[in-house]
Enzyme design. Structure first.
Site, PDB file in Angstrom:
ATOM      1  CG  ASN A 170      -3.315  -7.345   1.407  1.00  0.00           C
ATOM      2  OD1 ASN A 170      -2.939  -8.114   1.588  1.00  0.00           O
ATOM      3  ND2 ASN A 170      -3.654  -6.117   2.767  1.00  0.00           N
ATOM      4  CG  HIS A 199      -0.241  -3.636   5.403  1.00  0.00           C
ATOM      5  ND1 HIS A 199      -1.272  -3.381   3.980  1.00  0.00           N
ATOM      6  CD2 HIS A 199       0.212  -5.414   4.827  1.00  0.00           C
ATOM      7  CE1 HIS A 199      -0.709  -4.151   3.075  1.00  0.00           C
ATOM      8  NE2 HIS A 199      -0.498  -5.705   3.528  1.00  0.00           N
ATOM      9  CG  HIS A 232      -1.928  -1.221   1.015  1.00  0.00           C
ATOM     10  ND1 HIS A 232      -2.878  -1.746   2.264  1.00  0.00           N
ATOM     11  CD2 HIS A 232      -2.659  -1.257   0.020  1.00  0.00           C
ATOM     12  CE1 HIS A 232      -4.119  -2.085   1.730  1.00  0.00           C
ATOM     13  NE2 HIS A 232      -3.307  -2.232   0.974  1.00  0.00           N
ATOM     14  CB  SER A 233       1.344   3.337  -3.163  1.00  0.00           C
ATOM     15  OG  SER A 233       0.160   3.976  -3.219  1.00  0.00           O
ATOM     16  NE  ARG A 234      -4.319   4.996   2.257  1.00  0.00           N
ATOM     17  CZ  ARG A 234      -5.488   5.363   2.298  1.00  0.00           C
ATOM     18  NH1 ARG A 234      -5.884   6.706   1.925  1.00  0.00           N
ATOM     19  NH2 ARG A 234      -6.412   4.916   2.925  1.00  0.00           N
ATOM     20  CD  GLU A 235      -0.170   1.068   4.086  1.00  0.00           C
ATOM     21  OE1 GLU A 235       0.750  -0.070   4.521  1.00  0.00           O
ATOM     22  OE2 GLU A 235      -1.805   0.542   4.014  1.00  0.00           O
ATOM     23  CD  GLU A 266      -2.636  -2.911   8.962  1.00  0.00           C
ATOM     24  OE1 GLU A 266      -2.367  -1.631   9.271  1.00  0.00           O
ATOM     25  OE2 GLU A 266      -3.260  -3.403   8.469  1.00  0.00           O
TER      26      GLU A 266
END
Lengths: 306, 97
Positions: free
Chosen positions: A141, A193, A66-69, A267
């Site tokens: 995902n 993530h 997830h690119s913004r993470e 996470e």
């Protein structure tokens, strides 16, 4: 790579340059493998840490699907450096690498990551186009062939949880699937993530407990205990569906169904104030504490062959 | 670049299952253009939503009408993004010099 700043966020180009530098510095330990090309034709790279041997059992770690993470890609860079620093110094990691290979994919969604730097910092998905829709991208995902299309994903291309038209429709996902299948000897798969401070194991698409639930639960407990020992960061752990929510088509459900018993998804840190905009000053502490959990899982994998 | 001026991130605390369901209703209201950073799960687990400026009033009124507790986690998203950019530029300038 000694002067690389691990405490700031970097662009895709800077991270790719870092990969080359690391390989040049440690040619006996690290190599760079291209496992595919993205929808927008960017190379997809995996670092292989290996001390030799043919098709040794392996551990897979990926960050940044997830690119913004952003803290995840930044942590991945730190992990790569840490492996090169600790091999030959830390007996536990040395033992792992003398018997197993480690594969590390730092930017799992390069198109999305480049987009977060150029157009929209909040972008999560891939950048593939969907016919008959103005909306772009698929949630990588939700795109795996494990309960694909069930509840816990969206059929709406405009949703951030859009699953795509069919399993592995995203080349970023298909490339990993091909790699894992061709390798055939991956024993642990860890997908990272942010942010919620969780360590999760299968399943996400069904409330049916995984056959190895008890073992995975114990291992998760050990891993989060190790993580918390550094800065006191509290992590919850459990199966995806019971701990967070139902999510179908997710990465580690697929890897677990392929027989990779030690399949986990993290996470990372949540300060409760910044969400995906975790200040760069927290990159190194986040990576440091996560590393302790990763080491716990990797050591366990080495010591519990199956 | 996408402009996030005036966007806020709300941290919502649903007290019970009924309130969780109410927040889930927000997910279906596409005209609000909400971005669920952390989706609704269990009562007591924080829900984080990025709310564009044009939807702020509607969302806050909705939550207050349902007696659902929330706080503003990020007051102005763009200012945080600007800070992040400045830090990266500063680092690059340092490297170049």
């Amino acid at each position: 790579t000694d002067t690389f700043n691990y405490a700031t966020y970097h662009t895709l180009e800077e991270i790719y340059n870092f990969l080359d530098l690391l390989v040049a510095e440690h040619p006996q330990l690290v190599s760079k493998i291209q496992i595919g090309k993205t929808y927008e034709d960017r190379p997809i790279y995996v670092l292989k840490f290996s001390t030799g041997g043919n098709n040794r059992p392996a551990i897979w770690i990926d960050t940044g699907i997830h690119s913004r993470e952003w803290v995840t890609q930044a942590s991945g860079v730190w992990f790569a450096k840490k492996i090169t620093q600790d091999y030959g110094q830390d007996p536990a990691l040395t033992n792992i690498l003398n018997n197993m290979d480690i594969f590390l994919e730092i930017v799992t969604n390069p198109d999305g990551f480049a987009f977060t730097h150029s157009k929209n910092r909040m972008w999560r998905k891939t950048r593939s186009l969907t016919s008959n829709s103005l909306c772009v991208g698929v949630d990588p995902n939700r795109n795996w062939d494990a309960g694909f299309g069930n509840a816990g994903s969206s059929s709406n291309p405009c949703s951030d949880q859009y699953r795509g038209k069919f399993p592995n429709s995203e080349v970023e996902v298909q490339s990993i699937v091909n790699f894992v299948n061709n390798h055939g000897n991956i024993k642990a798969f860890i997908s990272i993530h942010s942010y919620s401070q969780l360590l999760l194991y299968p399943y996400g698409y069904t409330s049916e407990p995984a056959p190895d639930k008890e073992e995975l639960d114990k291992l998760a407990k050990s891993a989060v205990t190790a993580l918390s020992s550094l800065y006191g960061t509290k992590f919850k752990y459990g199966s995806i569906i019971t701990t967070i929510y139902q999510a179908s088509g997710s990465t580690v459900d697929w890897t677990y169904n392929q027989g990779i018993k030690y399949s986990f998804t993290f996470e990372l840190r949540d300060s409760g104030r910044y969400g995906f905009l975790l200040p760069a000053s927290q990159i190194v502490p986040t990576a440091q504490e996560t590393w302790l959990a990763l080491m716990t899982i990797m050591e366990y994998t080495l010591n519990h062959p199956y | 670049n996408e402009d996030f001026v005036g966007h806020q991130v709300l941290r919502i605390f649903a007290a019970d299952e009924a309130q969780v369901q109410k927040v889930k209703e927000l997910e279906d209201l596409q005209h609000l253009q909400l971005d669920f950073w952390k989706g609704p799960t269990w009562p007591g687990t924080p829900i984080d939503i990025r709310v564009p400026f044009h939807s702020l009033q509607a969302v806050k009124i909705f939550l207050e009408a349902q007696d659902i507790r929330y706080e503003i986690m990020i007051e102005d998203l763009q200012s945080l993004l600007d800070e992040e950019q400045e830090q990266m530029f500063a680092f690059r300038a340092q490297v170049q010099s």
